[in-house]
Scaffold this motif. Structure first.
Motif, mmCIF file in Angstrom:
data_model
loop_
_atom_site.group_PDB
_atom_site.id
_atom_site.type_symbol
_atom_site.label_atom_id
_atom_site.label_comp_id
_atom_site.label_asym_id
_atom_site.label_seq_id
_atom_site.Cartn_x
_atom_site.Cartn_y
_atom_site.Cartn_z
ATOM 1 N N ARG A 162 0.801 -1.241 -0.102
ATOM 2 C CA ARG A 162 -0.179 -0.214 0.017
ATOM 3 C C ARG A 162 0.722 1.298 -0.051
ATOM 4 O O ARG A 162 0.598 2.303 -0.545
ATOM 5 C CB ARG A 162 -1.094 0.062 1.263
ATOM 6 N N ARG B 299 0.892 4.072 -2.898
ATOM 7 C CA ARG B 299 0.538 5.818 -2.190
ATOM 8 C C ARG B 299 1.846 6.449 -2.906
ATOM 9 O O ARG B 299 1.612 7.670 -3.399
ATOM 10 C CB ARG B 299 0.604 5.637 -0.785
ATOM 11 N N TYR C 170 1.332 6.822 -6.536
ATOM 12 C CA TYR C 170 0.197 8.069 -6.744
ATOM 13 C C TYR C 170 0.536 9.519 -6.613
ATOM 14 O O TYR C 170 0.546 10.020 -7.379
ATOM 15 C CB TYR C 170 -0.815 7.634 -5.727
ATOM 16 N N LYS D 49 0.116 12.229 -9.183
ATOM 17 C CA LYS D 49 -1.385 12.679 -8.748
ATOM 18 C C LYS D 49 -1.894 13.558 -9.817
ATOM 19 O O LYS D 49 -3.037 13.398 -10.414
ATOM 20 C CB LYS D 49 -1.469 13.149 -7.375
ATOM 21 N N PRO E 154 -8.650 10.964 -6.707
ATOM 22 C CA PRO E 154 -8.137 10.474 -5.812
ATOM 23 C C PRO E 154 -7.641 9.263 -5.855
ATOM 24 O O PRO E 154 -8.410 8.177 -6.611
ATOM 25 C CB PRO E 154 -9.357 10.695 -4.813
ATOM 26 N N LEU E 155 -6.944 8.723 -4.871
ATOM 27 C CA LEU E 155 -6.275 7.489 -4.772
ATOM 28 C C LEU E 155 -7.526 6.387 -4.661
ATOM 29 O O LEU E 155 -7.413 5.221 -4.964
ATOM 30 C CB LEU E 155 -5.282 7.219 -3.573
ATOM 31 N N SER E 156 -8.261 6.741 -3.913
ATOM 32 C CA SER E 156 -9.640 5.771 -3.706
ATOM 33 C C SER E 156 -10.585 5.697 -4.813
ATOM 34 O O SER E 156 -11.411 4.840 -4.645
ATOM 35 C CB SER E 156 -10.500 6.288 -2.371
ATOM 36 N N SER E 157 -10.401 6.415 -5.893
ATOM 37 C CA SER E 157 -11.206 6.346 -7.014
ATOM 38 C C SER E 157 -11.455 5.003 -7.564
ATOM 39 O O SER E 157 -10.288 4.320 -7.981
ATOM 40 C CB SER E 157 -10.644 7.192 -8.283
ATOM 41 N N PRO E 158 -12.604 4.474 -7.623
ATOM 42 C CA PRO E 158 -12.733 3.140 -8.362
ATOM 43 C C PRO E 158 -12.218 3.173 -9.974
ATOM 44 O O PRO E 158 -12.188 2.045 -10.510
ATOM 45 C CB PRO E 158 -14.215 2.915 -8.379
ATOM 46 N N ASN F 275 -6.312 -0.884 -8.675
ATOM 47 C CA ASN F 275 -5.530 -1.233 -7.470
ATOM 48 C C ASN F 275 -5.203 -2.852 -7.645
ATOM 49 O O ASN F 275 -5.917 -3.781 -7.577
ATOM 50 C CB ASN F 275 -6.362 -1.187 -6.142
#
Length: 185
Positions: free
Chosen positions: A53, A57, A60, A64, A72-76, A80
């Motif tokens: 992870r 990060r 990213y 970015k 955002p890193l959490s974007s579907p 991942n």
């Protein structure tokens, strides 16, 4: 078992089981280019999970604004590569080896090196197979082509010990013990 200090994208994994091992010959999936690859099955409580992870990060943060255009890193919409093995079991219940694990596939166009525990190169690459236990050196990279996200290159593996083979069968001459004389004809 750490991220190397001079490269936060490079990880030396601890011992974990491997699956879908293609280090002797490259394999192609669907219409993709052939690649050498290994899938590492990593117990969910392993410190390697956080190391992976952290590498994602780092990749990213460095990309970015440019490559990922602020997503955002959490974007579907960002792939991942660290996947939940328990979710695989829902679709493929026969893959018991994925239970309680995350998994990550690492691939490369160039053939990775394989070493034994004495740090000697393994010349017979059949010794590294799906089901054995290995360490690995993997490197995270970002991408943005048809999809966007992260992947891992495989640099090398170190075979730590044997394990029960996965996804196949073992051939043995003993299969022919019964009634051999009947076929000598």
């Amino acid at each position: 078992m750490a991220i190397t200090k001079n490269n936060p994208l490079k990880i030396v994994l601890g011992t974990c089981r491997v699956s879908y091992v293609h280090i002797k010959e490259p394999a192609a999936f669907e219409d993709s280019d052939p690649r050498y690859s290994v899938t590492f099955l990593i117990p969910k409580d392993s410190p390697d999970v956080e190391r992976i992870r952290a590498a994602i990060r780092s990749a990213y943060e460095a990309n970015k604004e440019g490559l990922f255009k602020g997503k955002p890193l959490s974007s579907p919409k960002l792939w991942n590569p660290l996947r939940d093995g328990d979710e695989v079991l829902e679709e493929f219940p026969e893959r018991k080896e994925y239970e309680g694990c995350y998994f990550v596939k690492a691939a490369s166009k160039t053939q990775p090196k394989a070493f034994d525990t004495d740090k000697q190169e393994i010349l017979d690459l059949d010794e590294v197979y799906s089901g054995c236990y290995c360490r690995g050196v993997i490197v995270c990279y970002p991408f943005n082509n048809k999809l966007a996200g992260f992947g891992f290159y495989i640099n090398s593996v170190m075979k730590m010990r044997d394990g029960e083979r996965l996804g196949g069968f073992e051939a043995t001459a003993d299969d022919y013990d019964d009634e051999v004389e009947d076929f000598l004809g």
